[in-house]
Design a protein around this motif. Structure first.
Motif, mmCIF file in Angstrom:
data_model
loop_
_atom_site.group_PDB
_atom_site.id
_atom_site.type_symbol
_atom_site.label_atom_id
_atom_site.label_comp_id
_atom_site.label_asym_id
_atom_site.label_seq_id
_atom_site.Cartn_x
_atom_site.Cartn_y
_atom_site.Cartn_z
ATOM 1 N N TYR A 79 37.506 49.104 32.333
ATOM 2 C CA TYR A 79 37.338 49.860 33.565
ATOM 3 C C TYR A 79 36.087 49.399 34.309
ATOM 4 N N LEU A 80 36.119 49.571 35.603
ATOM 5 C CA LEU A 80 34.930 49.349 36.418
ATOM 6 C C LEU A 80 34.828 50.534 37.372
ATOM 7 N N GLN A 81 33.875 51.412 37.095
ATOM 8 C CA GLN A 81 33.634 52.552 37.963
ATOM 9 C C GLN A 81 32.649 52.116 39.027
ATOM 10 N N MET A 82 33.058 52.252 40.281
ATOM 11 C CA MET A 82 32.224 51.801 41.394
ATOM 12 C C MET A 82 31.865 53.001 42.263
ATOM 13 N N THR A 83 30.585 53.227 42.432
ATOM 14 C CA THR A 83 30.105 54.310 43.287
ATOM 15 C C THR A 83 29.152 53.746 44.338
ATOM 16 N N GLY A 84 28.864 54.541 45.347
ATOM 17 C CA GLY A 84 27.972 54.070 46.397
ATOM 18 C C GLY A 84 28.422 52.763 47.015
ATOM 19 N N LEU A 85 29.724 52.647 47.238
ATOM 20 C CA LEU A 85 30.272 51.374 47.721
ATOM 21 C C LEU A 85 29.733 51.010 49.096
ATOM 22 N N LYS A 86 29.532 49.722 49.285
ATOM 23 C CA LYS A 86 29.006 49.170 50.530
ATOM 24 C C LYS A 86 30.011 48.185 51.117
ATOM 25 N N PRO A 87 29.969 47.958 52.417
ATOM 26 C CA PRO A 87 30.893 46.974 53.001
ATOM 27 C C PRO A 87 30.798 45.607 52.336
ATOM 28 N N GLU A 88 29.624 45.239 51.865
ATOM 29 C CA GLU A 88 29.470 43.940 51.206
ATOM 30 C C GLU A 88 30.111 43.890 49.827
ATOM 31 N N ASP A 89 30.612 45.005 49.336
ATOM 32 C CA ASP A 89 31.368 45.010 48.083
ATOM 33 C C ASP A 89 32.834 44.632 48.315
ATOM 34 N N THR A 90 33.220 44.488 49.572
ATOM 35 C CA THR A 90 34.598 44.118 49.889
ATOM 36 C C THR A 90 34.926 42.747 49.311
ATOM 37 N N ALA A 91 35.989 42.698 48.528
ATOM 38 C CA ALA A 91 36.382 41.455 47.849
ATOM 39 C C ALA A 91 37.654 41.706 47.049
ATOM 40 N N VAL A 92 38.207 40.628 46.537
ATOM 41 C CA VAL A 92 39.250 40.741 45.517
ATOM 42 C C VAL A 92 38.540 40.773 44.166
ATOM 43 N N TYR A 93 38.857 41.774 43.381
ATOM 44 C CA TYR A 93 38.225 41.948 42.079
ATOM 45 C C TYR A 93 39.186 41.490 40.978
ATOM 46 N N TYR A 94 38.660 40.663 40.080
ATOM 47 C CA TYR A 94 39.462 40.090 39.005
ATOM 48 C C TYR A 94 38.929 40.527 37.650
ATOM 49 N N CYS A 95 39.852 40.842 36.777
ATOM 50 C CA CYS A 95 39.522 41.117 35.383
ATOM 51 C C CYS A 95 39.583 39.806 34.602
ATOM 52 N N ASN A 96 38.700 39.659 33.653
ATOM 53 C CA ASN A 96 38.630 38.433 32.860
ATOM 54 C C ASN A 96 38.374 38.753 31.399
ATOM 55 N N ILE A 97 39.040 38.000 30.536
ATOM 56 C CA ILE A 97 38.725 38.007 29.109
ATOM 57 C C ILE A 97 38.226 36.616 28.760
ATOM 58 N N TYR A 98 37.008 36.537 28.239
ATOM 59 C CA TYR A 98 36.469 35.273 27.765
ATOM 60 C C TYR A 98 36.431 35.303 26.245
ATOM 61 N N ARG A 99 37.069 34.300 25.648
ATOM 62 C CA ARG A 99 37.122 34.185 24.187
ATOM 63 C C ARG A 99 36.384 32.922 23.780
ATOM 64 N N PRO A 100 35.258 33.084 23.076
ATOM 65 C CA PRO A 100 34.495 31.891 22.713
ATOM 66 C C PRO A 100 35.154 31.028 21.636
ATOM 67 N N LEU A 101 35.929 31.676 20.720
ATOM 68 C CA LEU A 101 36.536 30.902 19.648
ATOM 69 C C LEU A 101 37.783 31.598 19.120
ATOM 70 N N PRO A 102 38.959 30.972 19.138
ATOM 71 C CA PRO A 102 39.184 29.709 19.841
ATOM 72 C C PRO A 102 39.043 29.882 21.349
ATOM 73 N N ARG A 103 38.605 28.854 22.012
ATOM 74 C CA ARG A 103 38.258 28.928 23.423
ATOM 75 C C ARG A 103 39.425 29.436 24.254
ATOM 76 N N GLY A 104 39.138 30.490 25.040
ATOM 77 C CA GLY A 104 40.164 31.021 25.923
ATOM 78 C C GLY A 104 39.521 31.714 27.098
ATOM 79 N N ASP A 105 40.167 31.639 28.246
ATOM 80 C CA ASP A 105 39.652 32.231 29.475
ATOM 81 C C ASP A 105 40.856 32.770 30.248
ATOM 82 N N TYR A 106 40.987 34.075 30.311
ATOM 83 C CA TYR A 106 42.182 34.691 30.859
ATOM 84 C C TYR A 106 41.821 35.527 32.085
#
Length: 117
Positions: A79-106
């Motif tokens: 989850y990402l709880q966002m409060t006090g949002l500003k116009p500069e927070d406007t964007a596409v937000y992506y979720c990511n899983i980084y796995r160091p071993l075995p290497r994976g980036d999702y």
């Protein structure tokens, strides 16, 4: 393989709040780091926040004190709880899983957050 699906984006006025969710399917390892990134038009993708399975967190300076990242390991959901949002927070937000071993980036497909002034 890990599949990620974000939800919770939308249009909000400045000062408002949104909560993004990231549902992960597949096997999540205890060493996996879950993160939220964002990309505004014409800008590079940037890290917003990240959290380890143990709960250690890291935030971009621009969101410290306003955003909170969390994860429910039993539900494989972040989850990402966002409060006090500003116009500069406007964007596409992506979720990511980084796995160091075995290497994976999702990555998820992204969810649009638009903050009006």
């Amino acid at each position: 393989q890990v599949q990620l699906v974000e939800s919770g984006g939308g249009l909000v006025q400045a000062g408002g709040s949104l909560r993004l969710s990231c549902a992960a399917s597949g096997t999540i390892f205890s060493i996996d780091v879950m993160g939220w990134y964002r990309q505004a038009p014409g800008k590079q993708r940037e890290l917003v926040a990240a959290i380890t399975t143990g709960g250690s967190t890291n935030y971009a300076d621009s969101v410290k004190g306003r955003f909170t990242i969390s994860r429910d390991n039993a539900k494989n959901t972040g989850y990402l709880q966002m409060t006090g949002l500003k116009p500069e927070d406007t964007a596409v937000y992506y979720c990511n899983i980084y796995r160091p071993l075995p290497r994976g980036d999702y990555w998820g497909q992204g969810t649009q957050v638009t903050v009006s002034s």
